[in-house]
Structures are given as C-alpha cells and as structure tokens.
Write a protein that holds these residues in place. Structure first.
Motif, PDB file in Angstrom:
ATOM      1  N   ILE A  61       0.835  -1.200   0.000  1.00  0.00           N
ATOM      2  CA  ILE A  61       0.000   0.000   0.000  1.00  0.00           C
ATOM      3  C   ILE A  61       0.870   1.251   0.000  1.00  0.00           C
ATOM      4  N   VAL A  62       1.886   1.240   0.847  1.00  0.00           N
ATOM      5  CA  VAL A  62       2.812   2.367   0.908  1.00  0.00           C
ATOM      6  C   VAL A  62       3.467   2.586  -0.462  1.00  0.00           C
TER       7      VAL A  62
ATOM      8  N   ILE B 195      -5.644  -4.067   7.148  1.00  0.00           N
ATOM      9  CA  ILE B 195      -4.386  -3.907   6.424  1.00  0.00           C
ATOM     10  C   ILE B 195      -4.370  -2.562   5.721  1.00  0.00           C
ATOM     11  N   MET B 196      -5.513  -2.188   5.128  1.00  0.00           N
ATOM     12  CA  MET B 196      -5.594  -0.866   4.502  1.00  0.00           C
ATOM     13  C   MET B 196      -5.331   0.221   5.531  1.00  0.00           C
ATOM     14  N   SER B 197      -5.946   0.095   6.685  1.00  0.00           N
ATOM     15  CA  SER B 197      -5.775   1.096   7.730  1.00  0.00           C
ATOM     16  C   SER B 197      -4.310   1.248   8.122  1.00  0.00           C
TER      17      SER B 197
ATOM     18  N   GLY C   7       1.491   7.912   5.689  1.00  0.00           N
ATOM     19  CA  GLY C   7       1.452   9.300   6.131  1.00  0.00           C
ATOM     20  C   GLY C   7       0.846  10.239   5.103  1.00  0.00           C
ATOM     21  N   PHE C   8       0.187   9.674   4.087  1.00  0.00           N
ATOM     22  CA  PHE C   8      -0.357  10.489   2.999  1.00  0.00           C
ATOM     23  C   PHE C   8      -1.685  11.109   3.440  1.00  0.00           C
ATOM     24  N   PRO C   9      -1.970  12.356   3.047  1.00  0.00           N
ATOM     25  CA  PRO C   9      -3.212  13.015   3.472  1.00  0.00           C
ATOM     26  C   PRO C   9      -4.454  12.235   3.022  1.00  0.00           C
ATOM     27  N   ARG C  10      -5.366  12.006   3.940  1.00  0.00           N
ATOM     28  CA  ARG C  10      -6.592  11.273   3.636  1.00  0.00           C
ATOM     29  C   ARG C  10      -7.387  11.919   2.516  1.00  0.00           C
ATOM     30  N   GLU C  11      -7.466  13.239   2.514  1.00  0.00           N
ATOM     31  CA  GLU C  11      -8.310  13.937   1.547  1.00  0.00           C
ATOM     32  C   GLU C  11      -7.787  13.817   0.115  1.00  0.00           C
TER      33      GLU C  11
END
Length: 284
Positions: free
Chosen positions: A32-33, A54-56, A63-67
């Motif tokens: 994912i990273v 796992i996604m969480s 550390g990527f912005p959620r938005e």
C-alpha cells in the motif's frame, strides 16, 4: 493521476490499487505504501477478504493526506439488510479511522436464486446506502457485477442511481450490453480482474509483436486496453516492481488494429460470469 468525473461531480482516479490478500501482513501493508508512492490514489479494500485493517495500517504508515486519497470498499452478499448495511459501514469507517468512504459498492446482486423478493431486497439495501450518501458518510455509491435487469431495478425505482458498476472486464469478456446501458445512464464502469487472460495471451505470437512494438509488458498492455475501452481497471500486486509497472501505463495508447485484436479476442476459458443466481464465484 488522470481522473474521471462521476455524475454527482465526484472525481475518481482512472486506475485503482486493490489491497492484497496476503498472508504476510507486513508485505501487504508495504504494498500500500509503495502504491501510494508511485502514484496510485484509489485504494480498494474488500469485505470478503477482510483486509480493511491492512488498509488502515498502510494508510497510517504512508502518512499520505486522507483527503487526497479515494478509498473504496464493498458490501458482501450476506449483508443485504437495513441494520446490517449501516453497521458495516460505520464499523468500516472506525477501522479506517476516517469519517467517510469515497465509494461503497454492493458486491453482488441478489437475484431469483435468493428468493422471489430479490428486487425489493436489493432496493432496501440501496436505500440504506442512499441515506448514508446523503449523510456524507459515503461520497459515492455503486454496485458490482450488476447486469441490466439488476441496474434497471435501481434506476427505475430508487431516488439515486448507481454512480459506478464494477464488472469483470478484459479481452474475451467485454460485457458490451451492460457497458452500453451504463453509458446511457452515466454510470462509470470499473474493471476488476483485467489481467485474467494474461497467461494465455502471452503464448500468442501476435501479442509478442505487440509488446515489442510498445516496449511494454503484457500487464501494461491489458491495463491500457481497459482504459482505451473507457473502463477503470483495478490492479494489485505485493511486488514493488510490478506495482511500479502497473502504474506506468499513461505514456502510450493502443493503436486501432491492436485494440480491435484484443477487443475481439475470444477463448473458451474466458466467458462472462453467471450473476443471475445470487451466488458470487469465490475468485471475484
């Protein structure tokens, strides 16, 4: 990242990364990273694979912005119940540590095989999703593996029509009738399993010539085929080099002859799924 616009104005990336169902949890998290690092912004989890945690973990580690991310999940076939739908969504939001999902899908339609009132039950499920959409917990709502009769049931009777229909699409399975119906109603089509025929196609001389011509891998050509078909492919891998490769498809386009070859290609092992009996195949 190239985007399409859903009919409600929501922007959706043209390619998505499916969370790996990997027994090595750390490797799955790292994938994912890596996916975010190379440019993927659409991350797709699946209730059937129970990979939301796992996604969480991957989101936190990146550390990527959620938005700036587009997060998707789905409702499995055993979840078609008013209280069940709401509980599952709220639990998922808690696991992911977010206030909303960008897209939530009904994974598989109920149909005659699940009872005489399948159409009413699908609508009841959809109405809960409409409520969650209106509350802002779901920014877009859609379906998966829905044929025309399933779509008509919602389009003709619901307040909000689906924004996305996810289908198995690749050479040999192009689902032309359903895609045309979706186009008519501004429903974006997303392609799952776009690499399914890879091992069969790679044996063909015509394909080898194509790979030399574009200087691309077969996976890249198949993903590009999806985009040229105006569908949004989903891909996954736990290997860093493949994640990079699967994203590197925006610097070429299939010419008409190659596109037509893949569009008309057929093989006995690849046919459209029977989604009229209410039971999804285990591989979807």
């Amino acid at each position: 990242m190239d985007m399409v616009t859903l009919y409600n104005g929501k922007k959706m990336p043209v390619i998505g990364f499916e969370i790996c169902n990997n027994s090595d949890e750390e490797k799955a998290v790292q994938s994912i990273v890596k996916a975010i690092e190379v440019g993927f912004r659409h991350l797709d989890s699946a209730a059937g694979f129970q990979n939301e945690k796992i996604m969480s973990q991957g989101l936190k580690k990146s550390g990527f912005p959620r938005e700036e991310l587009f997060l998707t999940s789905n409702l499995m076939v055993d979840g078609h119940d008013y209280s069940n739908v709401r509980a599952k969504v709220e639990r998922l939001l808690e696991i992911l540590g977010t206030d909303y999902l960008d897209l939530y899908l009904i994974h598989w339609p109920l149909d005659e095989g699940t009872g005489e009132d399948w159409d009413k039950e699908n609508l009841e499920t959809w109405r809960v999703m409409e409520e969650l959409y209106e509350e802002g917990k779901l920014k877009a709502i859609g379906v998966s593996n829905f044929s025309i009769n399933h779509l008509e049931n919602i389009v003709e009777h619901a307040k909000i029509k689906p924004m996305v229909n996810r289908l198995r699409i690749h050479p040999g399975v192009t689902q032309n009738d359903v895609r045309e119906y979706c186009k008519k109603y501004d429903i974006i089509v997303q392609a799952c399993s776009p690499l399914n025929p890879l091992n069969v196609l790679r044996k063909e001389n015509r394909i080898r010539e194509m790979l030399e011509k574009y200087n691309k891998s077969l996976a890249q050509v198949l993903l590009r085929f999806g985009i040229d078909l105006d569908v949004l492919p989903l891909t996954k891998s736990a290997h860093a080099y493949r994640i990079e490769e699967n994203y590197d498809i925006f610097d070429f386009k299939l010419d008409e002859e190659d596109y037509n070859y893949l569009f008309h290609w057929q093989h006995v092992d690849f046919t459209e799924s029977d989604n009229q009996n209410g039971q999804p195949p285990q591989s979807v």
